[in-house]
Enzyme design. Structure first.
Site, PDB file in Angstrom:
ATOM      1  N   LYS A 141      86.176  58.882  14.609  1.00  0.00           N
ATOM      2  CA  LYS A 141      85.911  57.538  14.080  1.00  0.00           C
ATOM      3  C   LYS A 141      85.105  56.697  15.059  1.00  0.00           C
ATOM      4  CE  LYS A 141      89.060  55.060  16.579  1.00  0.00           C
ATOM      5  NZ  LYS A 141      88.968  53.716  17.191  1.00  0.00           N
ATOM      6  N   THR A 198      87.336  50.341  12.577  1.00  0.00           N
ATOM      7  CA  THR A 198      86.439  50.466  13.720  1.00  0.00           C
ATOM      8  C   THR A 198      84.971  50.372  13.318  1.00  0.00           C
ATOM      9  OG1 THR A 198      88.094  51.966  14.640  1.00  0.00           O
ATOM     10  CG2 THR A 198      86.013  51.830  15.796  1.00  0.00           C
TER      11      THR A 198
END
Length: 285
Positions: A141, A198
């Site tokens: 991620k 994120t």
């Protein structure tokens, strides 16, 4: 976070072996490039009774080893190894804002114990046994977040960003399943949840780094200030090596790798990354 007050019961110490002698649950939150060094330092004091909670979201660049694998390689005596990861900005957790994360461990008793210790109404913990999947979630991620920052810097629009994140989930899942992770992990809190957070917020160091890269700044000028770390930089190299090793198609992660380590322009790398890669088919049967 200079404005965050720490509780009076919290003490600072630098002697790791002394800490180990006086604590049963150890939380490791150092950048990934320090993990092997820490494992070697604590080796003489660790016991089977200790519980090691890995908070670091990274893969060692030189060995492409997960954080749990480093401890398995370096420790002579094995503690209970667990991983805590999920969509949690440290500032919001410190402000006691509602947050959720995943705690993973192969030992059910240890998993329940940590859940009892750490779970609260403001910090909800979900239990899993997938150590590999939860760790890979936290590393892939970060790389996708850099690409999202680049996309937003290029003014590609919200539609393009949503598609990018979706393709990032496919890359995360392909690599994770190839390495032994479980599908449900990648479509859960530590996977999709952490990736969305994120990849869409200025609070994300990796997302902000991507925006700065698109402005044409040198990498060292894009890095977070104050000693903070954007793990996606090292992770980009690790993910590219893992993808090549396991012959996994990860065009977004490869594009970020080319930008950071090969000097490819953001426009060139992100345009070239599109390919007719196969969709992930999810079965709930």
């Amino acid at each position: 976070m200079k404005d965050i007050l720490l509780p009076n019961t919290l003490e600072a110490a630098t002697d790791l072996l002394n800490i180990i002698r006086n604590a049963g649950i150890l939380l490791i939150a150092r950048p990934s490039n320090f993990t092997r060094e820490i494992a070697r330092v604590i080796n003489t004091g660790i016991t089977t009774e200790h519980i090691l909670v890995i908070l670091t979201k990274g893969i060692e660049q030189s060995s492409i080893a997960l954080m749990s694998e480093i401890f398995l390689q370096e420790l002579d005596i094995m503690p209970k190894i667990t991983v805590l990861s999920g969509p949690t900005f440290a500032r919001e957790v410190a402000q006691d804002l509602p947050s959720s994360a995943v705690i993973a461990c192969n030992d059910k008793q240890t998993l329940n114990l940590l859940h009892d210790y750490l779970h609260s109404e403001r910090f909800r913990l979900y239990k899993r046994k997938d150590l590999i999947g939860v760790q890979l979630d936290g590393t892939v991620k970060n790389v996708i977040a850099i690409s999202s920052g680049i996309y937003d810097g290029m003014k590609m629009g919200l539609n393009a960003r949503a598609a990018l994140i979706c393709r990032g989930i496919a890359e995360m899942t392909r690599l994770g399943i190839a390495l032994g992770g479980q599908l449900e992990t990648f479509i859960g809190m530590s996977g999709i949840g952490d990736l969305i957070l994120t990849s869409t917020s200025d609070l994300s160091r990796n997302y902000a780094l991507g925006q700065n890269l698109d402005r044409g700044l040198l990498l060292e000028k894009c890095m977070p200030s104050g000693g903070a770390v954007a793990e996606g930089v090292q992770n980009a190299a690790s993910k590219n090596a893992l993808a090549e090793c396991h012959k996994i198609e990860m065009p977004i992660c490869k594009a970020v790798y080319r930008i950071i380590f090969k000097g490819t322009s953001c426009v060139g790398a992100m345009q070239d990354r599109d390919s007719p890669d196969q969709e992930i088919s999810i079965s709930y049967a």
